[in-house]
Design a protein around this motif. Structure first.
Motif, mmCIF file in Angstrom:
data_model
loop_
_atom_site.group_PDB
_atom_site.id
_atom_site.type_symbol
_atom_site.label_atom_id
_atom_site.label_comp_id
_atom_site.label_asym_id
_atom_site.label_seq_id
_atom_site.Cartn_x
_atom_site.Cartn_y
_atom_site.Cartn_z
ATOM 1 N N ALA A 18 0.833 -1.203 0.000
ATOM 2 C CA ALA A 18 0.000 0.000 0.000
ATOM 3 C C ALA A 18 0.867 1.252 0.000
ATOM 4 O O ALA A 18 0.497 2.276 -0.582
ATOM 5 N N ALA A 19 2.017 1.174 0.649
ATOM 6 C CA ALA A 19 2.917 2.331 0.709
ATOM 7 C C ALA A 19 3.316 2.783 -0.690
ATOM 8 O O ALA A 19 3.335 3.981 -0.986
ATOM 9 N N GLU A 20 3.613 1.838 -1.571
ATOM 10 C CA GLU A 20 3.981 2.209 -2.941
ATOM 11 C C GLU A 20 2.775 2.749 -3.694
ATOM 12 O O GLU A 20 2.883 3.721 -4.438
ATOM 13 N N VAL A 21 1.627 2.128 -3.520
ATOM 14 C CA VAL A 21 0.416 2.605 -4.184
ATOM 15 C C VAL A 21 0.138 4.066 -3.832
ATOM 16 O O VAL A 21 -0.260 4.874 -4.677
ATOM 17 N N GLY A 22 0.365 4.417 -2.565
ATOM 18 C CA GLY A 22 0.090 5.770 -2.101
ATOM 19 C C GLY A 22 0.946 6.837 -2.750
ATOM 20 O O GLY A 22 0.637 8.025 -2.652
ATOM 21 N N THR A 23 2.014 6.442 -3.452
ATOM 22 C CA THR A 23 2.883 7.418 -4.110
ATOM 23 C C THR A 23 2.425 7.738 -5.524
ATOM 24 O O THR A 23 2.956 8.657 -6.152
ATOM 25 N N TRP A 24 1.458 7.018 -6.038
ATOM 26 C CA TRP A 24 1.007 7.232 -7.413
ATOM 27 C C TRP A 24 0.282 8.564 -7.566
ATOM 28 O O TRP A 24 -0.464 8.995 -6.673
ATOM 29 N N GLY A 25 0.449 9.191 -8.728
ATOM 30 C CA GLY A 25 -0.251 10.426 -9.060
ATOM 31 C C GLY A 25 -1.160 10.232 -10.249
ATOM 32 O O GLY A 25 -1.386 9.105 -10.715
ATOM 33 N N GLU A 26 -1.669 11.341 -10.789
ATOM 34 C CA GLU A 26 -2.662 11.267 -11.865
ATOM 35 C C GLU A 26 -2.130 10.556 -13.103
ATOM 36 O O GLU A 26 -2.861 9.794 -13.751
ATOM 37 N N THR A 27 -0.877 10.767 -13.455
ATOM 38 C CA THR A 27 -0.323 10.160 -14.665
ATOM 39 C C THR A 27 -0.385 8.638 -14.604
ATOM 40 O O THR A 27 -0.853 7.971 -15.543
ATOM 41 N N GLU A 28 0.078 8.063 -13.483
ATOM 42 C CA GLU A 28 0.059 6.611 -13.343
ATOM 43 C C GLU A 28 -1.364 6.061 -13.259
ATOM 44 O O GLU A 28 -1.675 5.016 -13.840
ATOM 45 N N ILE A 29 -2.223 6.781 -12.537
ATOM 46 C CA ILE A 29 -3.606 6.322 -12.366
ATOM 47 C C ILE A 29 -4.344 6.327 -13.697
ATOM 48 O O ILE A 29 -5.036 5.358 -14.054
ATOM 49 N N LEU A 30 -4.206 7.397 -14.446
ATOM 50 C CA LEU A 30 -4.891 7.493 -15.733
ATOM 51 C C LEU A 30 -4.372 6.436 -16.705
ATOM 52 O O LEU A 30 -5.150 5.820 -17.453
ATOM 53 N N HIS A 39 -4.597 7.479 -4.149
ATOM 54 C CA HIS A 39 -5.191 8.823 -4.142
ATOM 55 C C HIS A 39 -5.946 9.039 -5.448
ATOM 56 O O HIS A 39 -5.326 9.121 -6.513
ATOM 57 N N THR A 40 -7.262 9.127 -5.368
ATOM 58 C CA THR A 40 -8.041 9.285 -6.608
ATOM 59 C C THR A 40 -9.018 10.449 -6.579
ATOM 60 O O THR A 40 -9.487 10.878 -7.637
ATOM 61 N N VAL A 41 -9.362 10.948 -5.412
ATOM 62 C CA VAL A 41 -10.438 11.931 -5.315
ATOM 63 C C VAL A 41 -10.156 13.173 -6.148
ATOM 64 O O VAL A 41 -11.033 13.677 -6.852
ATOM 65 N N SER A 42 -8.936 13.665 -6.121
ATOM 66 C CA SER A 42 -8.599 14.870 -6.884
ATOM 67 C C SER A 42 -8.608 14.624 -8.389
ATOM 68 O O SER A 42 -8.669 15.577 -9.171
ATOM 69 N N HIS A 43 -8.551 13.349 -8.782
ATOM 70 C CA HIS A 43 -8.402 13.029 -10.199
ATOM 71 C C HIS A 43 -9.701 12.550 -10.849
ATOM 72 O O HIS A 43 -9.703 12.258 -12.049
ATOM 73 N N LEU A 44 -10.791 12.470 -10.091
ATOM 74 C CA LEU A 44 -12.035 11.930 -10.639
ATOM 75 C C LEU A 44 -12.528 12.688 -11.869
ATOM 76 O O LEU A 44 -12.886 12.059 -12.882
ATOM 77 N N PRO A 45 -12.584 14.023 -11.854
ATOM 78 C CA PRO A 45 -13.062 14.730 -13.062
ATOM 79 C C PRO A 45 -12.210 14.417 -14.288
ATOM 80 O O PRO A 45 -12.750 14.190 -15.389
ATOM 81 N N ALA A 46 -10.884 14.379 -14.128
ATOM 82 C CA ALA A 46 -10.004 14.088 -15.258
ATOM 83 C C ALA A 46 -10.191 12.655 -15.749
ATOM 84 O O ALA A 46 -10.218 12.400 -16.964
ATOM 85 N N LEU A 47 -10.332 11.719 -14.836
ATOM 86 C CA LEU A 47 -10.532 10.323 -15.217
ATOM 87 C C LEU A 47 -11.804 10.152 -16.034
ATOM 88 O O LEU A 47 -11.802 9.503 -17.095
ATOM 89 N N GLU A 48 -12.896 10.723 -15.555
ATOM 90 C CA GLU A 48 -14.159 10.567 -16.269
ATOM 91 C C GLU A 48 -14.157 11.315 -17.596
ATOM 92 O O GLU A 48 -14.750 10.864 -18.586
ATOM 93 N N LYS A 49 -13.465 12.438 -17.650
ATOM 94 C CA LYS A 49 -13.359 13.190 -18.902
ATOM 95 C C LYS A 49 -12.596 12.385 -19.949
ATOM 96 O O LYS A 49 -13.030 12.270 -21.109
ATOM 97 N N HIS A 50 -11.476 11.796 -19.554
ATOM 98 C CA HIS A 50 -10.651 11.057 -20.506
ATOM 99 C C HIS A 50 -11.285 9.727 -20.918
ATOM 100 O O HIS A 50 -11.139 9.308 -22.076
ATOM 101 N N LEU A 51 -11.983 9.075 -20.001
ATOM 102 C CA LEU A 51 -12.555 7.765 -20.302
ATOM 103 C C LEU A 51 -13.969 7.852 -20.862
ATOM 104 O O LEU A 51 -14.444 6.911 -21.504
ATOM 105 N N GLY A 52 -14.649 8.949 -20.595
ATOM 106 C CA GLY A 52 -15.990 9.144 -21.136
ATOM 107 C C GLY A 52 -17.037 8.231 -20.529
ATOM 108 O O GLY A 52 -18.036 7.895 -21.179
ATOM 109 N N LYS A 53 -16.843 7.848 -19.277
ATOM 110 C CA LYS A 53 -17.802 6.976 -18.596
ATOM 111 C C LYS A 53 -17.603 7.125 -17.092
ATOM 112 O O LYS A 53 -16.589 7.686 -16.648
ATOM 113 N N PRO A 54 -18.544 6.629 -16.281
ATOM 114 C CA PRO A 54 -18.359 6.710 -14.828
ATOM 115 C C PRO A 54 -17.100 5.979 -14.370
ATOM 116 O O PRO A 54 -16.750 4.924 -14.897
ATOM 117 N N VAL A 55 -16.427 6.573 -13.416
ATOM 118 C CA VAL A 55 -15.261 5.959 -12.786
ATOM 119 C C VAL A 55 -15.565 5.818 -11.298
ATOM 120 O O VAL A 55 -15.959 6.788 -10.640
#
Length: 243
Positions: free
Chosen positions: A157-169, A191-207
């Motif tokens: 989990a420690a490594e997962v917590g270092t991921w940012g928007e680029t890796e998540i997307l 960490h995904t809460v800050s990236h939800l709008p970008a994720l849904e915009k890029h994928l075009g569906k609910p995330v």
């Protein structure tokens, strides 16, 4: 004031919770108590131990004192690794210990998928492949079909917590397929809460992401519905009425 209680294992992406509290923008309080993580490993035996009822019960007292009206075990893998029936028993034990309605992130994903009308989903998981497979099995038991799954193979989990928007997307894009109604990111250490709008915009569906659905599940248990567009389609759509 509606007080929501969460048991969160260790420290990785717990700052998603105060961020969600701010974005809800209403009379809702989010209280987080950290449980002992034991061995930080996305391995079946370690995850099973992570969600032992006795370990969770030790964290409940702080939420009771805070006046939490409901308690959610904010750990996806620490629930689904026990299977459908085992996860139900885990939640029943948690409800008895807390004296309030209870649930877990694993069940939150099933309920949230139904809320946005997603019967077929793509899973973008940070877990190793065997753990991801247990999650897709759990979804299947909840009548949600995983039509695609991608595993990043991260052990801690420690490594997962270092991921940012680029890796998540990137992971979400790799997992997504046209026939999926939604994309699921199941790790509460992400960490995904800050990236939800970008994720849904890029994928075009609910995330649907772990910390997002966990708070939504707590609200569901208290019969609260909050419109919060910054938290994605899950917090803006009308409930889906299944035929």
């Amino acid at each position: 004031m509606t007080a929501l209680g969460f048991l969160y294992p260790g420290h990785a992406a717990e700052d998603d919770y105060p961020r969600i509290e701010q974005l809800l923008g209403s009379d809702i309080r989010v209280d987080v108590v950290h449980t002992d993580i034991g061995e930080d490993a996305h391995r079946v035996d370690a995850l099973y131990e992570l969600g032992e009822p006795e370990r969770l019960a030790r964290g409940v007292e702080g939420l009771r004192l805070a006046g939490a009206e409901t308690v959610v075990w904010a750990c996806t893998s620490g629930g689904f690794v026990r299977g459908w029936e085992g996860a139900h028993e885990q939640v029943r034990e948690l409800a008895r210990a807390a004296g309030t309605p209870a649930s877990s992130t694993s069940f939150a994903f099933v309920h949230a998928a139904a809320e946005v009308g997603a019967r077929r989903v793509a899973v973008a998981a940070t877990y190793p492949e065997d753990v991801t497979g247990l999650f897709t099995d759990f979804l299947h038991a909840g009548k949600v079909e995983a039509v695609a799954a991608r595993s990043a193979g991260i052990v801690t989990a420690a490594e997962v917590g270092t991921w940012g928007e680029t890796e998540i997307l990137a992971l979400a894009r790799e997992a997504d397929v046209p026939e999926a109604d939604a994309v699921l990111l199941p790790d509460t250490a992400l960490h995904t809460v800050s990236h939800l709008p970008a994720l849904e915009k890029h994928l075009g569906k609910p995330v649907l992401t772990a910390n997002q659905v966990t708070v939504w599940e707590a609200l569901r248990l208290t019969d609260r519905r909050v419109n919060a567009p910054a938290l994605g389609a899950l917090f803006t759509r009308e409930p889906i009425v299944q035929a």
